[in-house]
Write an enzyme that holds these catalytic residues in place. Structure first.
Site, mmCIF file in Angstrom:
data_model
loop_
_atom_site.group_PDB
_atom_site.id
_atom_site.type_symbol
_atom_site.label_atom_id
_atom_site.label_comp_id
_atom_site.label_asym_id
_atom_site.label_seq_id
_atom_site.Cartn_x
_atom_site.Cartn_y
_atom_site.Cartn_z
ATOM 1 N N ASP A 94 56.031 -3.666 32.170
ATOM 2 C CA ASP A 94 55.847 -2.208 32.190
ATOM 3 C C ASP A 94 56.659 -1.607 33.339
ATOM 4 O O ASP A 94 57.222 -2.333 34.166
ATOM 5 C CB ASP A 94 54.348 -1.843 32.302
ATOM 6 C CG ASP A 94 53.732 -2.263 33.634
ATOM 7 O OD1 ASP A 94 54.285 -1.904 34.689
ATOM 8 O OD2 ASP A 94 52.674 -2.942 33.628
ATOM 9 N N HIS A 109 60.463 -11.001 34.470
ATOM 10 C CA HIS A 109 60.216 -11.272 33.045
ATOM 11 C C HIS A 109 60.784 -10.173 32.147
ATOM 12 O O HIS A 109 60.359 -10.038 31.005
ATOM 13 C CB HIS A 109 58.715 -11.454 32.784
ATOM 14 C CG HIS A 109 58.169 -12.732 33.366
ATOM 15 N ND1 HIS A 109 56.819 -12.997 33.470
ATOM 16 C CD2 HIS A 109 58.804 -13.824 33.866
ATOM 17 C CE1 HIS A 109 56.651 -14.194 34.022
ATOM 18 N NE2 HIS A 109 57.828 -14.711 34.276
ATOM 19 N N SER A 177 47.375 -14.680 37.493
ATOM 20 C CA SER A 177 46.466 -15.812 37.336
ATOM 21 C C SER A 177 47.018 -17.106 37.920
ATOM 22 O O SER A 177 46.299 -18.088 38.030
ATOM 23 C CB SER A 177 46.149 -16.012 35.858
ATOM 24 O OG SER A 177 47.345 -16.314 35.159
ATOM 25 N N LEU A 202 41.318 -9.962 41.335
ATOM 26 C CA LEU A 202 39.945 -9.606 40.954
ATOM 27 C C LEU A 202 38.977 -10.760 41.203
ATOM 28 O O LEU A 202 37.844 -10.566 41.627
ATOM 29 C CB LEU A 202 39.921 -9.228 39.464
ATOM 30 C CG LEU A 202 38.610 -8.702 38.910
ATOM 31 C CD1 LEU A 202 38.195 -7.405 39.606
ATOM 32 C CD2 LEU A 202 38.735 -8.472 37.408
ATOM 33 N N ALA A 219 42.321 -4.295 41.995
ATOM 34 C CA ALA A 219 43.571 -3.965 42.685
ATOM 35 C C ALA A 219 43.571 -2.535 43.214
ATOM 36 O O ALA A 219 44.097 -2.272 44.298
ATOM 37 C CB ALA A 219 44.743 -4.183 41.731
HETATM 38 N N1 APR Z 1 42.585 -6.085 39.836
HETATM 39 C C1 APR Z 1 43.112 -7.244 40.298
HETATM 40 N N2 APR Z 1 43.285 -8.333 39.537
HETATM 41 C C2 APR Z 1 42.913 -8.248 38.248
HETATM 42 C C3 APR Z 1 42.369 -7.080 37.677
HETATM 43 C C4 APR Z 1 42.205 -5.958 38.543
HETATM 44 N N3 APR Z 1 41.695 -4.802 38.116
HETATM 45 N N4 APR Z 1 42.082 -7.319 36.383
HETATM 46 C C5 APR Z 1 42.442 -8.584 36.136
HETATM 47 N N5 APR Z 1 42.933 -9.168 37.260
HETATM 48 C C6 APR Z 1 43.441 -10.535 37.454
HETATM 49 C C7 APR Z 1 42.774 -11.553 36.554
HETATM 50 O O1 APR Z 1 41.607 -12.039 37.184
HETATM 51 C C8 APR Z 1 43.867 -12.621 36.437
HETATM 52 O O2 APR Z 1 43.754 -13.581 37.493
HETATM 53 O O3 APR Z 1 44.804 -10.536 37.079
HETATM 54 C C9 APR Z 1 45.160 -11.815 36.608
HETATM 55 C C10 APR Z 1 45.953 -11.622 35.319
HETATM 56 O O4 APR Z 1 46.376 -12.875 34.864
HETATM 57 P P1 APR Z 1 47.219 -13.047 33.512
HETATM 58 O O5 APR Z 1 46.567 -12.297 32.406
HETATM 59 O O6 APR Z 1 47.442 -14.512 33.319
HETATM 60 O O7 APR Z 1 48.599 -12.298 33.831
HETATM 61 P P2 APR Z 1 49.868 -12.809 34.652
HETATM 62 O O8 APR Z 1 49.466 -13.734 35.735
HETATM 63 O O9 APR Z 1 50.645 -11.603 35.006
HETATM 64 O O10 APR Z 1 50.650 -13.619 33.536
HETATM 65 C C11 APR Z 1 51.887 -14.197 33.868
HETATM 66 O O11 APR Z 1 52.308 -14.850 31.621
HETATM 67 O O12 APR Z 1 52.265 -14.429 29.323
HETATM 68 C C12 APR Z 1 53.031 -14.457 30.471
HETATM 69 O O13 APR Z 1 55.062 -13.358 30.769
HETATM 70 C C13 APR Z 1 53.676 -13.147 30.759
HETATM 71 O O14 APR Z 1 54.186 -12.147 32.883
HETATM 72 C C14 APR Z 1 53.188 -12.810 32.140
HETATM 73 C C15 APR Z 1 52.838 -14.170 32.715
#
Ligand code: APR
Length: 232
Positions: A94, A109, A177, A202, A219
């Site tokens: 985004d 990405h 994550s 989170l 966040a």
């Molecule tokens: N504030 C802070 N953290 C949050 C919130 C929030 N409001 N809501 C969710 N989270 C945390 C979750 O607990 C989780 O640990 O954000 C993390 C999101 O993890 P993912 O869904 O795995 O996303 P991300 O780590 O960005 O994924 C990495 O995977 O599919 C691919 O290319 C895609 O860029 C992406 C990559």
């Protein structure tokens, strides 16, 4: 303790969650009812380009309706005021960091709002759907794909990211994550270099134990609080 001058910040889907953009690893391991390998791999695109294009068309349209939240705004404020080096490496496709006003942003990405022509290799700004196979604005070929990095593809600008990590005094990971490499490995690279490490998430993540400090919470609350602290 060494003075902090250069900062690398890694952001993930969690920073955009409170803007209404879904994270990836929700319950059941599905991503908006699709298995990741059905929509986010080069093989999926070769097998069923229309499905993949529709999936990304929906997400591209959706992000244009969303707004940056307090966490994006706080990082943009930090970007504006931080005198040392600062690089926001985002895994997010985004444009909420940019819309909040940040400029030192690297999309490892790729970006939803760009289309990549696989014929002429030019990336164009793109807001419209791709499923109806519009022509490339540069060469006219109907070979545009979303400019997002799929599983099995190399993330963008890794050299620039590692160079920034080598010079960093502080590595901060926000809303990710720790499940997807190479980004998930940055904390270990930072530790090996003796860089301080902080996680803002989170909940505890897969990579939490690698960080010297983890602060847990949404966040929109913990990022502005940290930014205020570092700017003091
Ligand atoms: N504030 C802070 N953290 C949050 C919130 C929030 N409001 N809501 C969710 N989270 C945390 C979750 O607990 C989780 O640990 O954000 C993390 C999101 O993890 P993912 O869904 O795995 O996303 P991300 O780590 O960005 O994924 C990495 O995977 O599919 C691919 O290319 C895609 O860029 C992406 C990559």
């Amino acid at each position: 303790m060494t003075e902090i001058r250069n900062i690398v910040i890694l952001t993930g889907a969690g920073i955009s969650a409170e803007s209404g953009i879904d994270t990836f690893r929700g319950a059941g391991g599905l991503w908006e009812n699709h298995r990741v390998e059905d929509v986010a791999t080069p093989e999926a695109f070769a097998r069923d380009p229309a499905l993949v294009q529709r999936f990304y068309d929906i997400r591209r349209a959706a992000i244009q309706e969303k707004l940056p939240n307090a966490a994006h705004m706080a990082l943009a404020g930090l970007d504006a005021r931080w005198k040392g080096d600062l690089l926001i490496v985002t895994q997010n496709v985004d444009d909420l960091h940019e819309r909040a006003g940040a400029s030192r942003v690297l999309h490892m990405h790729g970006e939803h709002l760009k289309a990549w022509c696989t014929s002429c290799d030019v990336r164009s700004h793109w807001r419209a759907p791709l499923a109806d196979r519009p022509p490339c604005p540069v060469c006219g070929a109907r070979t545009l794909r979303p400019d997002v990095v799929w599983f099995g593809e190399m993330p963008y600008r890794m050299d620039a990211i590692y160079a920034a990590l080598r010079d960093a005094d502080l590595f901060v990971s926000i809303g990710t994550s720790g499940a997807v490499y190479p980004a998930a490995g940055f904390v270990r690279d930072a530790r090996e270099l003796g860089t301080r490490t902080l996680e803002l998430n989170l909940e505890r993540s897969q990579g939490s134990h690698w960080f010297e400090e983890s602060r847990l919470g949404p966040a929109s609350e913990i990022v502005p609080a940290w930014v205020e602290e570092i700017l003091m």
